[in-house]
Design a protein around this motif. Structure first.
Motif, mmCIF file in Angstrom:
data_model
loop_
_atom_site.group_PDB
_atom_site.id
_atom_site.type_symbol
_atom_site.label_atom_id
_atom_site.label_comp_id
_atom_site.label_asym_id
_atom_site.label_seq_id
_atom_site.Cartn_x
_atom_site.Cartn_y
_atom_site.Cartn_z
ATOM 1 N N CYS A 96 9.261 15.727 -3.642
ATOM 2 C CA CYS A 96 9.366 15.693 -2.187
ATOM 3 C C CYS A 96 10.289 14.597 -1.669
ATOM 4 N N LEU A 97 10.291 13.433 -2.313
ATOM 5 C CA LEU A 97 11.091 12.332 -1.784
ATOM 6 C C LEU A 97 12.575 12.659 -1.672
ATOM 7 N N PRO A 98 13.167 13.414 -2.622
ATOM 8 C CA PRO A 98 14.583 13.761 -2.444
ATOM 9 C C PRO A 98 14.864 14.597 -1.199
ATOM 10 N N LEU A 99 13.820 15.188 -0.600
ATOM 11 C CA LEU A 99 14.015 16.013 0.592
ATOM 12 C C LEU A 99 13.964 15.193 1.883
ATOM 13 N N LEU A 100 13.580 13.916 1.789
ATOM 14 C CA LEU A 100 13.522 13.054 2.958
ATOM 15 C C LEU A 100 14.877 12.390 3.175
ATOM 16 N N SER A 101 15.056 11.803 4.361
ATOM 17 C CA SER A 101 16.289 11.055 4.605
ATOM 18 C C SER A 101 16.281 9.776 3.759
ATOM 19 N N HIS A 102 17.438 9.108 3.670
ATOM 20 C CA HIS A 102 17.584 7.921 2.832
ATOM 21 C C HIS A 102 16.594 6.824 3.226
ATOM 22 N N GLN A 103 16.515 6.525 4.525
ATOM 23 C CA GLN A 103 15.614 5.467 5.005
ATOM 24 C C GLN A 103 14.151 5.861 4.836
ATOM 25 N N GLN A 104 13.823 7.128 5.115
ATOM 26 C CA GLN A 104 12.448 7.594 4.954
ATOM 27 C C GLN A 104 12.005 7.481 3.490
ATOM 28 N N THR A 105 12.912 7.802 2.570
ATOM 29 C CA THR A 105 12.603 7.698 1.143
ATOM 30 C C THR A 105 12.286 6.261 0.771
ATOM 31 N N LYS A 106 13.093 5.309 1.261
ATOM 32 C CA LYS A 106 12.863 3.891 0.951
ATOM 33 C C LYS A 106 11.508 3.433 1.489
ATOM 34 N N VAL A 107 11.177 3.857 2.692
ATOM 35 C CA VAL A 107 9.904 3.455 3.314
ATOM 36 C C VAL A 107 8.721 4.014 2.523
ATOM 37 N N ILE A 108 8.759 5.321 2.204
ATOM 38 C CA ILE A 108 7.646 5.946 1.479
ATOM 39 C C ILE A 108 7.516 5.358 0.074
ATOM 40 N N LYS A 109 8.645 5.118 -0.603
ATOM 41 C CA LYS A 109 8.583 4.497 -1.937
ATOM 42 C C LYS A 109 7.931 3.125 -1.856
ATOM 43 N N GLY A 110 8.304 2.364 -0.825
ATOM 44 C CA GLY A 110 7.701 1.044 -0.636
ATOM 45 C C GLY A 110 6.199 1.135 -0.421
ATOM 46 N N LEU A 111 5.766 2.099 0.393
ATOM 47 C CA LEU A 111 4.334 2.278 0.644
ATOM 48 C C LEU A 111 3.594 2.697 -0.622
ATOM 49 N N LEU A 112 4.215 3.583 -1.422
ATOM 50 C CA LEU A 112 3.598 4.012 -2.674
ATOM 51 C C LEU A 112 3.474 2.862 -3.671
ATOM 52 N N ARG A 121 8.591 -1.674 14.032
ATOM 53 C CA ARG A 121 8.491 -0.432 14.817
ATOM 54 C C ARG A 121 9.379 0.652 14.210
ATOM 55 N N THR A 122 10.580 0.275 13.753
ATOM 56 C CA THR A 122 11.485 1.246 13.124
ATOM 57 C C THR A 122 10.898 1.753 11.812
ATOM 58 N N ILE A 123 10.305 0.844 11.031
ATOM 59 C CA ILE A 123 9.678 1.236 9.766
ATOM 60 C C ILE A 123 8.520 2.203 10.036
ATOM 61 N N SER A 124 7.712 1.900 11.064
ATOM 62 C CA SER A 124 6.584 2.779 11.417
ATOM 63 C C SER A 124 7.075 4.157 11.854
ATOM 64 N N LEU A 125 8.203 4.188 12.567
ATOM 65 C CA LEU A 125 8.787 5.460 13.009
ATOM 66 C C LEU A 125 9.248 6.279 11.804
ATOM 67 N N HIS A 126 9.952 5.621 10.856
ATOM 68 C CA HIS A 126 10.387 6.314 9.634
ATOM 69 C C HIS A 126 9.174 6.834 8.862
#
Length: 197
Positions: free
Chosen positions: A143-159, A176-181
């Protein structure tokens, strides 16, 4: 008396354009393609053998088959066979997962197996993890390759267990930007996984 101009109940999308856009990285096209074959994925994953063997994972594995169909579709292939192509990909993914589980069960029962079966069983250990870890593994791989570049970085960080504040510092963005992503990524992942929030 049969009416000459009977209206079609369902209008099929232009699969050729949809596949082309999805392969070129269009997220809305990919989500629409997944939604078009959602019913087929549910039907194939609910087959008695699949649900008995794979349980809750069956639908996720079926969705994985749809994603692989998008990846493997070649421009110029017969577009009228797209449903058969997707069906074959879904069935292949489900049967592979079932075979892996059978290998693990055979090994646990103590019967002697050759090295290739042991290797297959090792690769299936991912499916024996807890539900949260299985979901994380699936997210990272597919799934992560289907997200945008910034969204992928945020989700990887959370994981990885990082906080929003720490991810913001690493990416030089405010919280706020991180929460939006994060919220956009989670919404997109919910659509991919078929989860209703």
């Amino acid at each position: 008396m049969i009416k000459g101009s009977a209206k079609r109940k369902y209008d099929l999308p232009d699969f050729e354009a949809l596949l082309k856009d999805a392969k070129n990285g269009s997220e809305p096209a990919l989500l629409k393609f997944l939604q078009c074959f959602e019913g087929l994925a549910v039907k194939l994953s609910r087959q008695s053998v699949c649900t008995d063997r794979l349980g809750e994972d069956a639908l996720q594995i079926a969705n994985l088959g749809i994603l692989k169909a998008v990846r493997d579709w070649q421009e110029g292939d017969d577009i009228y066979r797209v449903a058969a192509f997707v069906t074959n990909k879904i069935r292949t993914e489900l049967h592979t997962a079932i075979r892996r589980q059978q290998s693990v069960e055979a090994m646990e029962s103590g019967s002697s197996q050759d090295a290739s079966v042991k290797l297959d069983a090792q690769s299936y250990r991912a499916f024996q993890l807890s539900q949260q870890n299985r979901l994380r593994l699936w997210l990272v791989r597919e799934c992560l390759p289907l997200l945008s570049h910034q969204q992928t970085k945020v989700i990887k960080g959370l994981l990885e267990g990082k906080t929003v504040l720490l991810i913001g510092r690493e990416l030089h963005l405010d919280t706020r930007t991180i929460s939006l992503h994060r919220s956009r990524a989670i919404k997109k992942l919910h659509l991919l996984l078929g989860v209703t929030a």
